[in-house]
Motif scaffolding. Structure first.
Motif, short mmCIF file in Angstrom:
data_model
loop_
_atom_site.label_atom_id
_atom_site.label_comp_id
_atom_site.label_asym_id
_atom_site.label_seq_id
_atom_site.Cartn_x
_atom_site.Cartn_y
_atom_site.Cartn_z
N GLN A 294 1.32 37.96 -59.50
CA GLN A 294 0.12 37.46 -58.84
C GLN A 294 0.02 35.95 -58.93
OE1 GLN A 294 -2.01 39.34 -56.86
NE2 GLN A 294 -2.50 37.23 -56.28
N SER A 295 0.40 35.39 -60.09
CA SER A 295 0.36 33.94 -60.26
C SER A 295 1.34 33.27 -59.31
CB SER A 295 0.71 33.56 -61.70
OG SER A 295 -0.24 34.07 -62.61
N PHE A 296 2.48 33.90 -59.09
CA PHE A 296 3.47 33.33 -58.19
C PHE A 296 2.94 33.32 -56.76
CE2 PHE A 296 7.18 33.30 -55.44
CZ PHE A 296 7.92 32.25 -55.99
N ALA A 297 2.32 34.41 -56.36
CA ALA A 297 1.74 34.47 -55.01
C ALA A 297 0.71 33.37 -54.82
CB ALA A 297 1.10 35.84 -54.78
N ASN A 298 -0.15 33.17 -55.81
CA ASN A 298 -1.17 32.13 -55.72
C ASN A 298 -0.56 30.74 -55.63
OD1 ASN A 298 -3.10 34.15 -55.95
ND2 ASN A 298 -3.42 33.85 -58.14
N ALA A 299 0.49 30.52 -56.43
CA ALA A 299 1.14 29.20 -56.44
C ALA A 299 1.87 28.94 -55.13
CB ALA A 299 2.10 29.10 -57.62
N MET A 300 2.46 30.00 -54.53
CA MET A 300 3.14 29.83 -53.25
C MET A 300 2.15 29.48 -52.15
SD MET A 300 6.46 30.10 -53.35
CE MET A 300 7.01 30.66 -51.73
N ILE A 301 1.00 30.11 -52.17
CA ILE A 301 -0.04 29.78 -51.18
C ILE A 301 -0.47 28.33 -51.34
CG2 ILE A 301 -2.41 30.27 -50.46
CD1 ILE A 301 -1.86 33.21 -51.30
N LYS A 302 -0.63 27.91 -52.58
CA LYS A 302 -1.05 26.53 -52.86
C LYS A 302 0.03 25.55 -52.41
CE LYS A 302 -2.83 23.64 -56.64
NZ LYS A 302 -3.20 23.62 -58.08
N MET A 303 1.29 25.82 -52.73
CA MET A 303 2.37 24.95 -52.29
C MET A 303 2.45 24.90 -50.77
SD MET A 303 6.48 25.08 -53.09
CE MET A 303 6.83 26.33 -51.83
N GLY A 304 2.24 26.06 -50.14
CA GLY A 304 2.30 26.14 -48.69
C GLY A 304 1.22 25.35 -47.98
N ASN A 305 0.20 24.93 -48.73
CA ASN A 305 -0.88 24.14 -48.15
C ASN A 305 -0.58 22.65 -48.12
OD1 ASN A 305 -2.57 26.28 -47.53
ND2 ASN A 305 -3.60 26.25 -49.51
N ILE A 306 0.60 22.25 -48.65
CA ILE A 306 1.01 20.85 -48.54
C ILE A 306 1.43 20.63 -47.10
CG2 ILE A 306 2.52 19.04 -49.42
CD1 ILE A 306 3.04 20.77 -51.88
#
Length: 321
Positions: A294-306
């Motif tokens: 779940q943490s990875f999914a959240n971090a990928m969404i955050k990175m994808g917002n760059i």
């Protein structure tokens, strides 16, 4: 006056066509961004990724690497897909991107989407969606990813400055912070190495002559160092090994358990487990696979917002319109 009206209409029509492919990135990304303009977009991406994954499970690691390397230069704008020309060396030809692959898969997806919905789905969104689907196929969480990215107009190899395998945790933390990502994001995103590989040139010094000492890195398991010395001393051309030596094709938290046993392949991976900045996070992730996923999914969404500040919807992902 009648002729002037026709001329004016043609100008307006031309401007609308330009605006259709050139888009300032002013709106926030949205879940189901293409629900009206291309309702089958995510299904098309998923089906093609499934076909590729069935033939080669390593595609998941390749797409993760592509997505990461793209987002860390000019934002998630597919600038990594642009081909070099006679007057410009593009990002994909920078040394750090030498082992990035699966450009052909992105081309295949783009061709299918152009047939279904011409000039609608960005190449940047294709990378993000394809990566999400490949991670899910490998055992990760299938997260809802916001879309609506645009494709960048600039791609220069000279701008590729990525955190490297010999970085300390503090150096890597700063590199991630420069992109709006915190320490926890960094530790979690490096967990993508659970399905990755590394070539000998990225770690060979750790098993032969670490930092000029003439000995292996003392933080590496002696048995692993011996195995890797044999691998890298073989007649193969720069062979590779799995970064997770246990469940190499499964997207799980085993990577963290491996580095806690001094079985990290890359120097930065091993330092995550021993550095006081990150060791407690590594321990938590190693103990809880659901937390990692779940943490990875959240971090990928955050990175994808760059995001890029402006761009277009490329018709061909390899070149600007």
């Amino acid at each position: 006056m009648e002729g002037f009206g026709k001329y004016y209409f043609k100008i307006i029509l031309f401007m609308l066509l330009i605006l259709h492919v050139y888009v300032p990135q002013t709106l926030a990304l949205q879940i189901n961004f293409y629900s009206k303009t291309c309702p089958n977009a995510e299904t098309i991406v998923r089906q093609i990724v499934q076909q590729r994954f069935a033939a080669d499970k390593s595609v998941a690691a390749a797409l993760l690497r592509m997505h990461f390397h793209d987002c860390f230069v000019r934002g998630c704008d597919a600038s990594i897909l642009i081909d070099t020309t006679s007057n410009n060396q593009a990002e994909k030809d920078a040394g750090a991107n030498g082992t990035v692959r699966e450009y052909e898969l992105i081309d295949q997806i783009k061709t299918a989407l152009e047939r279904a919905c011409p000039q609608t789905v960005s190449c940047a969104d294709i990378i993000a969606l394809a990566t999400r689907d490949a991670v899910a196929l490998s055992g990760g969480t299938r997260y809802n990813i916001p879309t609506g990215r645009v494709d960048g107009l600039i791609s220069r190899s000279s701008e590729v400055n990525l955190p490297g395998p010999t970085f300390t945790v503090a150096q890597a933390r700063q590199a991630f912070s420069n992109r709006g990502l915190n320490l926890n994001d960094m530790v979690v995103l490096l967990g993508a190495h659970t399905i990755g590989v590394a070539h000998c040139n990225f770690f060979q010094d750790r098993v032969t002559n670490f930092q000029g000492t003439g000995s292996p890195d003392p933080t590496m398991s002696p048995s692993l160092a011996s195995t890797l010395r044999t691998l890298c001393g073989s007649n193969q051309n720069n062979p590779s090994t799995f970064l997770d030596q246990n469940t190499s094709f499964v997207f799980d938290n085993e990577f963290y358990n491996q580095i806690r046993k001094n079985r990290g392949i890359l120097q930065i991976d091993q330092e995550l487990a021993v550095d006081s900045l990150s060791s407690s996070t590594v321990a938590n992730l190693a103990a809880n696979n659901n937390l990692f996923r779940q943490s990875f999914a959240n971090a990928m969404i955050k990175m994808g917002n760059i995001q890029a500040t402006s761009g277009e919807i490329r018709i061909n992902c390899r070149r600007k319109n």
